[in-house]
Each structure stands twice: as C-alpha cells, then as structure tokens.
Design a protein around this motif. Structure first.
Motif, PDB file in Angstrom:
ATOM      1  N   PRO A   1       0.997  -0.913   0.268  1.00  0.00           N
ATOM      2  CA  PRO A   1       0.629   0.032  -0.117  1.00  0.00           C
ATOM      3  C   PRO A   1       0.676   1.230   0.152  1.00  0.00           C
ATOM      4  CG  PRO A   1      -0.817  -1.599   1.470  1.00  0.00           C
ATOM      5  CD  PRO A   1       0.705  -1.940   1.302  1.00  0.00           C
ATOM      6  N   LYS A   2       0.188   2.469  -0.541  1.00  0.00           N
ATOM      7  CA  LYS A   2       0.987   3.575  -0.671  1.00  0.00           C
ATOM      8  C   LYS A   2       1.230   4.167   1.199  1.00  0.00           C
ATOM      9  CE  LYS A   2       1.860   3.702  -5.075  1.00  0.00           C
ATOM     10  NZ  LYS A   2       3.013   3.052  -5.303  1.00  0.00           N
ATOM     11  N   THR A   3       1.631   4.407   1.468  1.00  0.00           N
ATOM     12  CA  THR A   3       2.035   5.064   2.310  1.00  0.00           C
ATOM     13  C   THR A   3       2.563   6.468   2.605  1.00  0.00           C
ATOM     14  OG1 THR A   3       4.741   5.098   2.691  1.00  0.00           O
ATOM     15  CG2 THR A   3       2.929   2.842   3.162  1.00  0.00           C
ATOM     16  N   THR A   4       2.546   7.399   3.673  1.00  0.00           N
ATOM     17  CA  THR A   4       3.386   8.875   4.026  1.00  0.00           C
ATOM     18  C   THR A   4       4.117   8.126   5.502  1.00  0.00           C
ATOM     19  OG1 THR A   4       1.865   9.556   2.896  1.00  0.00           O
ATOM     20  CG2 THR A   4       2.927  11.401   4.858  1.00  0.00           C
ATOM     21  N   HIS A   5       5.104   8.628   5.671  1.00  0.00           N
ATOM     22  CA  HIS A   5       5.788   8.223   7.067  1.00  0.00           C
ATOM     23  C   HIS A   5       6.343   9.119   7.755  1.00  0.00           C
ATOM     24  CE1 HIS A   5       7.257   4.845   5.028  1.00  0.00           C
ATOM     25  NE2 HIS A   5       7.291   3.627   6.307  1.00  0.00           N
ATOM     26  N   ASP A   6       5.602   9.237   9.442  1.00  0.00           N
ATOM     27  CA  ASP A   6       6.358  10.327   9.539  1.00  0.00           C
ATOM     28  C   ASP A   6       8.179  10.582   9.736  1.00  0.00           C
ATOM     29  OD1 ASP A   6       5.889  11.914  12.244  1.00  0.00           O
ATOM     30  OD2 ASP A   6       5.276  10.774  13.598  1.00  0.00           O
ATOM     31  N   LEU A   7       8.663  10.855   9.654  1.00  0.00           N
ATOM     32  CA  LEU A   7       9.776  11.199   9.656  1.00  0.00           C
ATOM     33  C   LEU A   7       9.932  11.828  11.155  1.00  0.00           C
ATOM     34  CD1 LEU A   7       9.565  10.433   6.581  1.00  0.00           C
ATOM     35  CD2 LEU A   7      12.070  11.049   6.604  1.00  0.00           C
ATOM     36  N   MET A   8       9.824  12.629  11.249  1.00  0.00           N
ATOM     37  CA  MET A   8       9.727  13.227  12.449  1.00  0.00           C
ATOM     38  C   MET A   8      10.204  12.401  13.987  1.00  0.00           C
ATOM     39  SD  MET A   8      11.471  15.625  11.630  1.00  0.00           S
ATOM     40  CE  MET A   8      11.763  16.094  13.116  1.00  0.00           C
ATOM     41  N   GLY A   9       9.095  11.142  14.051  1.00  0.00           N
ATOM     42  CA  GLY A   9       8.383  11.115  15.122  1.00  0.00           C
ATOM     43  C   GLY A   9       9.520   8.727  14.634  1.00  0.00           C
ATOM     44  N   PHE A  10      10.046   8.744  13.960  1.00  0.00           N
ATOM     45  CA  PHE A  10      11.445   7.792  13.663  1.00  0.00           C
ATOM     46  C   PHE A  10      12.523   7.659  15.237  1.00  0.00           C
ATOM     47  CE2 PHE A  10      12.105   6.516   9.040  1.00  0.00           C
ATOM     48  CZ  PHE A  10       9.928   6.753   8.809  1.00  0.00           C
ATOM     49  N   ALA A  11      12.869   6.540  15.570  1.00  0.00           N
ATOM     50  CA  ALA A  11      13.900   6.284  16.747  1.00  0.00           C
ATOM     51  C   ALA A  11      15.018   5.426  15.761  1.00  0.00           C
ATOM     52  CB  ALA A  11      12.936   5.349  17.621  1.00  0.00           C
TER      53      ALA A  11
END
Length: 610
Positions: free
Chosen positions: A451-461
């Motif tokens: 599925p197409k996505t949008t990642h929350d880069l600022m929430g990455f650990a």
C-alpha cells in the motif's frame, strides 16, 4: 472385689494417680489418662490449626497401643483377668510422632518426688542425651513439663515403667503431642522486651532470637515464635524500639507457616540479613511473603525445603529469583548474579530517541533516510532500484497485536499477512525461500505492490549499530499512514537496513528486513504531531532575492539552517527560505519536502539558479 486388699476409689478426670505395678484391677475400675470422652472423628488433627489457634490439643499417650475395654481374656476365657506384663504376650507399645513440635510429659504422682530427683532420674535413663524441661509444674498429684524435640520425646516415652524409684514403685511416663497454651498480655510483652533487649547488638543492629522460647527469662511462660500471635507481637516490639534493624536471627524456632511474616517488609524496611535455619519451613514458596525484603544474606539450612532440591545450583537459582540482591546464602558467598541490576542510588541516563555508535555517521544517516523515504512515499517506488544492491535480499513479516480486533477494517493486515515471512509459522524450507525476495528487481517489485504510504519521519527512533567503511547497520522504529486504503489506517513498523558501498562511490542496501503490525494507543496519540501527514505543496516562484532580503529577519540558528539546506539541496537562498518558512523552520521536514518534490519533478529549474 479386687485382690490384695485393693480398694475402690472414684478419681476425677483431671487427677493423675500412681500405678501400683504389684496390683491389677478389673476392667470396671480401669482408669484412663485421656482428658475426656470425644465421640466421633477428631476434627483437630490438622497440625496447622493447632499451631494457629490457642488450643491445648491433647493426644493419646499410647496412640495405637492404648488399652481397649474388654480386650483381654485370661486362661479359661474369663473376662477381666489380670493382663500379662509387657513382653509376656502383649505387643510392645510404639511411639508415634505427632504433627506438632512440642510434647507434654506427664509423671503421675510425680508430686511426691522432688523436681531434681525426677529430672535427674530421667536424664540418667536417656543419657547421653539431654533434654530441657520447659514449664515444669505440679498439677494435682502429677508433675508436668514440656520438651520441644521429637527424639527426646521418644526417649522419654521409652522410659515408661523402666525406672524403679526409691519407694519401689516404677515411674510412669506419659507423652502427649500438645502445645502449651499462651496468652499475650501486658506481662508477657514486658518479659519479651527484656529478653530481646539483652539479645540486641546495637553496634551491628542485629537481634538474635535463636530458640527464643528457651530463654531463661521466659522459663515460666510459653513464648514460642512459631505461634503467629507471639511472632506478630515480637515484630511489633522490634518495629517500635529498633525500626532500623538490619539483621534478624530466627533460627531454631519451629517455624512452619510464615504467611503472617508478610508484614516484615513494611515494619522493618532496613532488614537485609535474615536467618531462618533449623526450622520446619516445607517449601521454598513459603518464603513468598518475604520477597519485598531487600535481603543480601539469607540462611535456610536445616529446613525441609532443602530436601526438595536434588541439584544445589537449582536451589541457589530459585532462591535468587525471589531475592535477586542476595550475596550470601546459607553462609556461602554467592558469585555475582548474571543479569541487569542497577543500584538504587544510581541515576539512569535520560532516554534518547536515537542511538549512534559513531556521531560521524549522523549526517549520512539523516540524508540516506530522508532520500529513501521520500521516494518510498512517492507515487512510484521504481526509483528505489538505485537504492538496492544488485544481489540484495528482502523479507517482510507481519502479525497482529494481542488486543487487536481483526473484525475492524482499519486493523486488518491482509495486505501484509499474505506475504509475511514469519519463520515461527513457516517451517518448510521451500516456503521460507519463496517468501524471501532476492535481487533488487524482486525487492522493488514487491515494495511497489505494498500500500502507498506517508511516513512520520519526525517520529522515527533510529539506531546506528555499525558504522565502518565496509558496512553500515541501521535500525528504525516508527509509524506510517496508508494513503490509498479506506480509513487511512496508521501502522507501526520496525526496519533494519544493512548498507554497503556501491561501485559509484555511494551506498546501497544489501539486506532489508521489515516488520509491520498495528499501532498501540500511545503511538496513535503521538503519530504525525509535527504535521508530516499534510501533503506538501511546491513553493511559489519568486524573484531571486538579494542577500539583504534574506539576512535581516533571520537569527543565527535560522542562518545556519538556511546555509545547510542550500548546500544540501543546491537551491538558492530564496527557494531555501521559502521551503523553511512553509515547514515552520523545521530543517528535517524541509529536507524531506524538498526530496519528495524534487523526485516528483515539481521544483522548477530557477530554484537552482544562484
């Protein structure tokens, strides 16, 4: 009429009398030393009830050898004939140990002899063993005392009618399995305090209550710590007078059930050394009420619980599970425990969202992830071909959380479960091979079908585990939103990249492992709080600014961000400022938006004219 001038006499139930071995009486004048008739099954046979309640439980002196009325016929079948003496036709009496740790010794007509005479005679008979007569007193015509050892009780039982006194009569010894009665009153409490005071060592903050009931100051009262009412009062006295006690010795006190000791962790919070050897504690689980104590030393030798372990190492291990801070057990120093243990006075470092094994890799990691997920979240993932090694391998696993409702459409993981390579479920070698994508064409083709996505880069650990010229290992946790699925569900993921140099002088992924599941409630609350989920819009073209248009309104931090963004993107100052302003001067967000728009070809050529 009895022979030899015997006379009939009515005795009270509580009165003990002297047995004349030279005379035999008929069954009608048989006297029993049992305390009273008790029809039906004895409901007090449970030892725990006897120990927990203040009940003077009396057992039969002879047990299985007690006489039964009318049980003997003389020669010729005549009832009530004189019974033959022991060893002449009647089986010898046997001692049957009772469930209680105390035995009452009754000497009928012992009142006519001096205490020293009776005790000296009994000690001579059981020599070389020695017994301590507790609570010796005269009760009617009988002498009564207690012993607290089953072996000594058996020796005294065997002395019955074996000792001839100075008047020619044989000494009778009756042994009953019973506990002295106890009443905790003000007088007993005062005596306990005095006995404890002399047993306390102020220098070491240690209190020795070994065999407390045998203390000379308590000779005239029954003060056994295995009675819960006595133990609880002792703990109260300690808590009131020496609350900072660090060491307590409870050896040899006949302790059995210790559930009531659960108050110790609250009453004596500084207690670190506890001796409970030579007691009657049956199971290691009996120590459960003491788990909250911060014990560093424990002594348990002499308890039945040790007999349940055939392997000493298992015993040590099981004890340490209950008391992880132990450094000494049964007088033996223990090796350091294997495990993670933090001292109470040590402050843990603050939590970090990301870990870098080498700070020098920070810029490379940031740039790599920004570029990778800008392409991954784009309309087409085909450009990821350049991010993977020619012989790259990739696997994906997915599973539900335990509290997931699989009937909810937004929580269904059907798009991932069907291609999940969960090796705990897939055990066949061929199936495992089939779910492993090999070669960058297979990898990117598989990723393109997800599925197409949008990642929350600022929430990455992000954790950089290995950083060498030959290999980089990178792991990350985070969330992403499915943009083309009904309800736009948010998923949680964990990903591991193994990165190696490529022939062109850059880097590429040679191994990719992805795990996907649903988000927790906490992740849902924190997801996309920086606004990353908002679809970016291309900056509006504007005339190329002069340095004067950029510099005056920026502080030093913004100047640095502007310079870094311009260097990393190649855009001029105007477009860089425009990008930073539209992303709220969030450098990572600005870099992400640039990479996404640049990949889609939405940034005009004039943005790169300086």
């Amino acid at each position: 009429m009895p022979k030899n001038g015997g006379r009939i006499r009515n005795f009270k139930n509580s009165e003990h009398f002297e047995h004349d071995d030279r005379m035999h009486t008929s069954g009608t004048r048989r006297v029993s030393f049992k305390p009273g008739t008790n029809k039906g099954k004895n409901k007090w046979n449970n030892a725990k009830l006897l120990l927990d309640d203040d009940i003077d439980m009396t057992g039969s002196a002879g047990g299985p050898h007690a006489h039964r009325k009318g049980a003997y016929r003389g020669r010729g079948g005549r009832l009530n004939s004189p019974a033959p003496r022991i060893g002449h036709g009647i089986n010898k009496k046997k001692f049957v140990p009772g469930p209680l740790p105390w035995y009452q010794i009754i000497i009928p007509y012992g009142a006519k002899h001096e205490k020293d005479v009776i005790l000296r005679t009994l000690l001579s008979f059981i020599s070389p063993d020695i017994f301590v007569p507790h609570y010796y007193k005269i009760n009617g015509n009988a002498a009564v005392f207690y012993v607290d050892d089953v072996k000594l009780a058996e020796k005294l039982f065997q002395a019955d009618r074996k000792i001839t006194m100075s008047d020619g009569f044989k000494l009778m010894v009756i042994v009953r399995n019973t506990v002295p009665s106890v009443t905790v009153d003000a007088e007993l409490k005062e005596k306990m305090k005095l006995a404890m005071a002399k047993r306390y060592n102020a220098a070491t903050k240690a209190l020795d209550l070994t065999k407390f009931h045998a203390d000379p100051d308590l000779a005239d009262v029954f003060c056994a710590l295995f009675r819960p009412v006595v133990m609880l009062e002792a703990i109260n006295i300690i808590a009131e007078n020496i609350p900072d006690l660090e060491a307590l010795n409870l050896n040899d006190n006949k302790l059995h059930g210790i559930e009531h000791l659960k108050i110790l962790p609250n009453k004596l919070k500084s207690l670190k050394i506890l001796y409970m050897g030579d007691n009657r504690i049956p199971f290691l689980g009996s120590l459960e009420p003491l788990k909250a104590l911060p014990l560093v030393e424990l002594y348990l030798k002499g308890n039945p619980l040790l007999n349940r372990f055939s392997d000493h190492e298992i015993y040590v291990s099981d004890v340490r599970k209950k008391f992880p801070k132990l450094t000494k057990l049964d007088g033996v120093d223990l090796p350091p425990a294997i495990g993670f243990d933090v001292l109470e006075d040590v402050t843990l470092p603050p939590r970090q969202q990301s870990f870098l094994v080498d700070p020098a890799g920070q810029d490379l990691v940031r740039e790599f992830l920004t570029q990778y997920f800008a392409i991954y979240d784009a309309e087409s993932r085909q450009p990821l071909l350049e991010a993977y090694h020619e012989h790259a391998t990739m696997s994906m696993a997915a599973s539900y959380l335990t509290n997931d409702s699989r009937n909810a459409a937004t929580q269904r993981l059907n798009a991932y479960i069907t291609n999940s390579r969960n090796i705990t479920r897939i055990t066949e070698r061929e199936a495992r091979r089939r779910y492993l994508r090999t070669g960058r064409l297979q990898v990117v083709s598989f990723l393109s079908d997800l599925p197409k996505t949008t990642h929350d880069l600022m929430g990455f650990a992000v954790d950089l585990l290995i950083y060498t010229p030959a290999m980089i290992v990178l792991t990350m946790n985070g969330v992403f939103k499915e943009t083309t699925t009904n309800g736009n569900p948010i998923r949680s993921f964990h990903r591991t990249f193994v990165i190696v140099p490529n022939a062109g002088g850059g880097f590429c992924i040679i191994n990719d492992m992805l795990f996907i599941t649903n988000t927790t409630k906490e992740q849902d609350e924190k997801a996309f709080v920086s606004g990353v989920a908002v679809e970016p819009t291309p900056p509006t073209p504007a005339p190329t600014p002069t340095p004067a248009m950029v510099q005056p309104s920026q502080d030093e931090t913004q100047k640095m961000m502007l310079t870094m963004l311009s260097q990393q993107t190649g855009m001029n100052d105007h477009w860089s400022v425009n990008c930073l302003e539209q992303t709220g001067w969030d450098f990572q967000r600005a870099l992400f938006v640039f990479n996404q728009l640049n990949t889609e070809g939405k940034i005009p050529p004039e943005a790169f004219v300086k």
